[in-house]
Design a protein around this motif. Structure first.
Motif, mmCIF file in Angstrom:
data_model
loop_
_atom_site.group_PDB
_atom_site.id
_atom_site.type_symbol
_atom_site.label_atom_id
_atom_site.label_comp_id
_atom_site.label_asym_id
_atom_site.label_seq_id
_atom_site.Cartn_x
_atom_site.Cartn_y
_atom_site.Cartn_z
ATOM 1 N N LYS A 81 -19.370 -4.326 -45.823
ATOM 2 C CA LYS A 81 -20.315 -3.219 -45.950
ATOM 3 C C LYS A 81 -20.236 -2.328 -44.719
ATOM 4 C CE LYS A 81 -23.560 -5.969 -48.731
ATOM 5 N NZ LYS A 81 -24.927 -6.528 -48.835
ATOM 6 N N GLY A 82 -20.563 -1.071 -44.920
ATOM 7 C CA GLY A 82 -20.600 -0.148 -43.793
ATOM 8 C C GLY A 82 -19.261 0.503 -43.500
ATOM 9 N N GLU A 83 -19.167 1.048 -42.285
ATOM 10 C CA GLU A 83 -17.966 1.765 -41.882
ATOM 11 C C GLU A 83 -17.273 1.050 -40.732
ATOM 12 O OE1 GLU A 83 -18.946 5.792 -41.003
ATOM 13 O OE2 GLU A 83 -19.162 6.350 -43.122
ATOM 14 N N LEU A 84 -16.008 1.385 -40.592
ATOM 15 C CA LEU A 84 -15.197 0.829 -39.524
ATOM 16 C C LEU A 84 -15.404 1.599 -38.240
ATOM 17 C CD1 LEU A 84 -11.928 0.483 -41.597
ATOM 18 C CD2 LEU A 84 -13.194 -1.449 -40.654
ATOM 19 N N LYS A 126 -11.278 -3.756 -35.778
ATOM 20 C CA LYS A 126 -11.510 -4.435 -34.503
ATOM 21 C C LYS A 126 -12.194 -5.786 -34.676
ATOM 22 C CE LYS A 126 -11.808 -0.183 -31.756
ATOM 23 N NZ LYS A 126 -12.656 0.637 -30.856
ATOM 24 N N GLU A 127 -13.134 -5.877 -35.631
ATOM 25 C CA GLU A 127 -13.892 -7.106 -35.832
ATOM 26 C C GLU A 127 -13.031 -8.188 -36.493
ATOM 27 O OE1 GLU A 127 -16.912 -7.931 -34.879
ATOM 28 O OE2 GLU A 127 -17.268 -5.981 -33.918
ATOM 29 N N HIS A 128 -12.909 -9.329 -35.817
ATOM 30 C CA HIS A 128 -12.074 -10.404 -36.355
ATOM 31 C C HIS A 128 -12.655 -10.975 -37.642
ATOM 32 C CE1 HIS A 128 -10.360 -14.566 -36.534
ATOM 33 N NE2 HIS A 128 -9.264 -13.870 -36.285
ATOM 34 N N THR A 129 -13.983 -11.035 -37.758
ATOM 35 C CA THR A 129 -14.609 -11.564 -38.973
ATOM 36 C C THR A 129 -14.264 -10.712 -40.192
ATOM 37 O OG1 THR A 129 -16.624 -10.347 -38.379
ATOM 38 C CG2 THR A 129 -16.522 -12.689 -37.794
ATOM 39 N N ASP A 130 -14.174 -9.407 -40.003
ATOM 40 C CA ASP A 130 -13.760 -8.524 -41.098
ATOM 41 C C ASP A 130 -12.256 -8.635 -41.339
ATOM 42 O OD1 ASP A 130 -16.292 -7.566 -41.571
ATOM 43 O OD2 ASP A 130 -16.053 -5.776 -40.327
ATOM 44 N N ARG A 131 -11.512 -8.737 -40.248
ATOM 45 C CA ARG A 131 -10.051 -8.711 -40.365
ATOM 46 C C ARG A 131 -9.514 -9.920 -41.131
ATOM 47 N NH1 ARG A 131 -8.891 -7.592 -35.227
ATOM 48 N NH2 ARG A 131 -7.986 -9.611 -34.666
ATOM 49 N N LYS A 152 -5.353 4.774 -42.687
ATOM 50 C CA LYS A 152 -6.521 5.152 -41.898
ATOM 51 C C LYS A 152 -7.679 5.642 -42.782
ATOM 52 C CE LYS A 152 -3.883 6.475 -37.796
ATOM 53 N NZ LYS A 152 -3.457 7.587 -36.925
ATOM 54 N N THR A 153 -8.870 5.066 -42.564
ATOM 55 C CA THR A 153 -10.087 5.469 -43.268
ATOM 56 C C THR A 153 -11.284 4.893 -42.520
ATOM 57 O OG1 THR A 153 -11.281 5.393 -45.372
ATOM 58 C CG2 THR A 153 -9.996 3.451 -44.775
ATOM 59 N N LYS A 154 -12.472 5.431 -42.777
ATOM 60 C CA LYS A 154 -13.687 4.931 -42.141
ATOM 61 C C LYS A 154 -14.372 3.852 -42.983
ATOM 62 C CE LYS A 154 -14.846 9.112 -39.513
ATOM 63 N NZ LYS A 154 -15.886 10.160 -39.288
ATOM 64 N N SER A 155 -14.211 3.921 -44.300
ATOM 65 C CA SER A 155 -14.895 3.001 -45.196
ATOM 66 C C SER A 155 -14.193 1.643 -45.249
ATOM 67 C CB SER A 155 -14.964 3.593 -46.609
ATOM 68 O OG SER A 155 -15.413 2.631 -47.534
ATOM 69 N N LYS A 156 -14.959 0.571 -45.059
ATOM 70 C CA LYS A 156 -14.381 -0.771 -45.110
ATOM 71 C C LYS A 156 -13.844 -1.093 -46.507
ATOM 72 C CE LYS A 156 -17.154 -2.886 -41.419
ATOM 73 N NZ LYS A 156 -18.102 -3.979 -41.086
ATOM 74 N N ARG A 157 -14.596 -0.692 -47.533
ATOM 75 C CA ARG A 157 -14.176 -1.011 -48.892
ATOM 76 C C ARG A 157 -12.971 -0.164 -49.320
ATOM 77 N NH1 ARG A 157 -19.693 -2.294 -52.444
ATOM 78 N NH2 ARG A 157 -20.338 -4.105 -51.170
#
Length: 446
Positions: free
Chosen positions: A214-217, A146-151, A106-111
């Motif tokens: 980029k950005g947060e989850l 949640k975003e499939h493009t990121d997943r 668990k974390t907020k940062s995508k990277r």
């Protein structure tokens, strides 16, 4: 080359083609592999005397039986190891042993999540099989992203990290298990010299893929299912995890201490874990029967028997090619073409493994080049270590090139075209980076 030998080669090539085209023929590759095994040896038996020398004519059949039993014994050590490892992983998973993995991601940062996913996948795949590791990590991603493009970007890295993590571990991939069982690599040797190249082959793609995030989850789903929680306490689940995963790590040590084959160690861990879970279930209340179907006697039915039969068929078919001398001839041809450059030979094998199954490729190489006392073909020689790396990591270049890729493709609906366009070149750069790292290590350090 005799007519019978040509017939055996043709039977093998046709069977291999059907295995590679499983998605087109819709025929399970295990069925084809078993048929290929039987056909090759049946053709061999038309006139076994041309392959067996120094044996009286009336003793030919006995000699053939001895040959087949010898190959079957060698193959069985790999099969029992795989069955034991599959059962151990299933016990740990079904009884909630992997719940902590979900919590630790668990974390907020995508990277930040990308790097946590990468290293956790890399570590787990060195201990578990790539297929199980991929399933666990994809399930984690579904809860956190949640975003499939990121997943699908994360899932692509899971494929790469799973294959890289399995390449340096004697128990991390079927191919390394095969090489370890044959004493072509040692646990200490392959970890010492292939670990860094494997890490490089994972880090380079991760560095490139992180530029696409980029950005947060969005806030993660806190209702992460605690599989197995209805049966055992948190302490019991942790006990199962450390007995299972820690036991898998102990198998190479057990072999070093006892000189027994690896499958004996895996059966030791399975038996200890089996006894422990039986004791845990014995103390459950009689009305707490919700998870009783997770006892080992029931979980044994979950083992992928078709995979085991596929390995049996393909390894025994390859052993027939070995007996008729085809593999030795092919090995000599490869050496002549490459002028003895093992980096070229194994590098090409790695690229081919992204198209076809790496198990028969590695099995074929084991038949081509006999184990030597010293040199590049000795235990932990350059050729065998490069083969372990290339056959494992090379499968990342196409999504159909490894079990991890096929699983991720099915779970996340990643198309072959998307992966080839966005990830193949990245995986290839990492693959070459690992080979170059190995070259530097062998040239300037070891």
């Amino acid at each position: 080359m005799s007519v019978l030998t040509i017939a055996i080669v043709i039977a093998f090539i046709l069977g291999y083609a059907c295995i590679a085209l499983e998605s087109v023929t819709k025929v399970n590759k295990a069925a084809v592999a078993l048929l290929m095994f039987v056909v090759c040896w049946t053709i061999y038996m038309i006139n076994p005397g041309q392959y067996i020398t120094g044996v009286e004519p009336d003793q030919i059949n006995n000699a053939v039986n001895d040959i087949i039993e010898r190959h079957l014994g060698s193959t069985s050590t790999t099969l029992f190891f795989l069955m034991g490892a599959m059962t151990i992983v299933e016990i740990v998973d079904q009884n909630g042993g992997f719940n902590f993995v979900r919590e630790s991601m668990k974390t907020k940062s995508k990277r930040t999540l990308l790097w946590r996913i990468a290293f956790m996948t890399f570590i787990l795949s060195a201990i578990l099989d790539n297929m199980t590791t991929t399933i666990v990590m994809i399930m984690v991603l579904r809860k956190l992203v949640k975003e499939h493009t990121d997943r699908i970007i994360y899932a692509s890295l899971v494929i790469i990290a799973a294959n890289s993590g399995g390449a340096f571990s004697p128990i991390g991939d079927v191919t390394t298990i095969m090489l370890w069982n044959r004493n072509l690599i040692s646990a200490a040797g392959v970890i010492k010299e292939v670990l860094l190249p494997s890490v490089v082959s994972m880090i380079i793609p991760a560095l490139i893929l992180q530029t696409q995030l980029k950005g947060e989850l969005a806030a993660p789903d806190m209702s992460i299912t605690n599989k197995g929680a209805e049966d055992f306490t948190s302490k019991q689940r942790k006990t199962i995890f450390f007995l299972g995963v820690g036991g898998l790590c102990f198998v190479p040590i057990f072999r070093y201490l006892t000189n027994l084959p690896p499958f004996v160690g895996i059966l030791l861990i399975l038996s200890v874990l089996w006894v422990t879970t039986e004791l845990f279930y014995h103390h459950l209340q009689k009305d707490e029967k919700g998870g009783m179907n997770k006892r080992v006697t029931n979980l044994l039915t979950h083992i992928d028997l078709s995979t085991i039969l596929f390995f049996l068929g393909i390894l025994m078919a390859v052993s027939c090619l070995e007996e008729v001398g085809v593999l030795t001839t092919a090995g000599q041809w490869l050496n002549n073409v490459s002028h003895g450059n093992h980096y070229i030979v194994t590098g090409v094998i790695g690229v081919i493994s992204s198209i076809v199954d790496n198990v028969p490729l590695v099995a074929g190489c084991m038949g081509m080049y006999p184990l030597q006392v010293a040199g590049d073909f000795a235990t932990d020689g350059i050729f065998w270590q490069l083969l372990a790396y290339c056959a494992g990591v090379g499968g990342s270049m196409l999504i159909i090139g490894s079990a991890a890729g096929v699983i991720a493709m099915g779970l996340e609906k990643i198309s072959f075209g998307w992966y080839m366009k966005h990830v193949t070149w990245i995986a290839f750069v990492g693959y070459l980076g690992g080979i170059f790292t190995y070259y530097l290590l062998k040239t300037f350090i070891y």
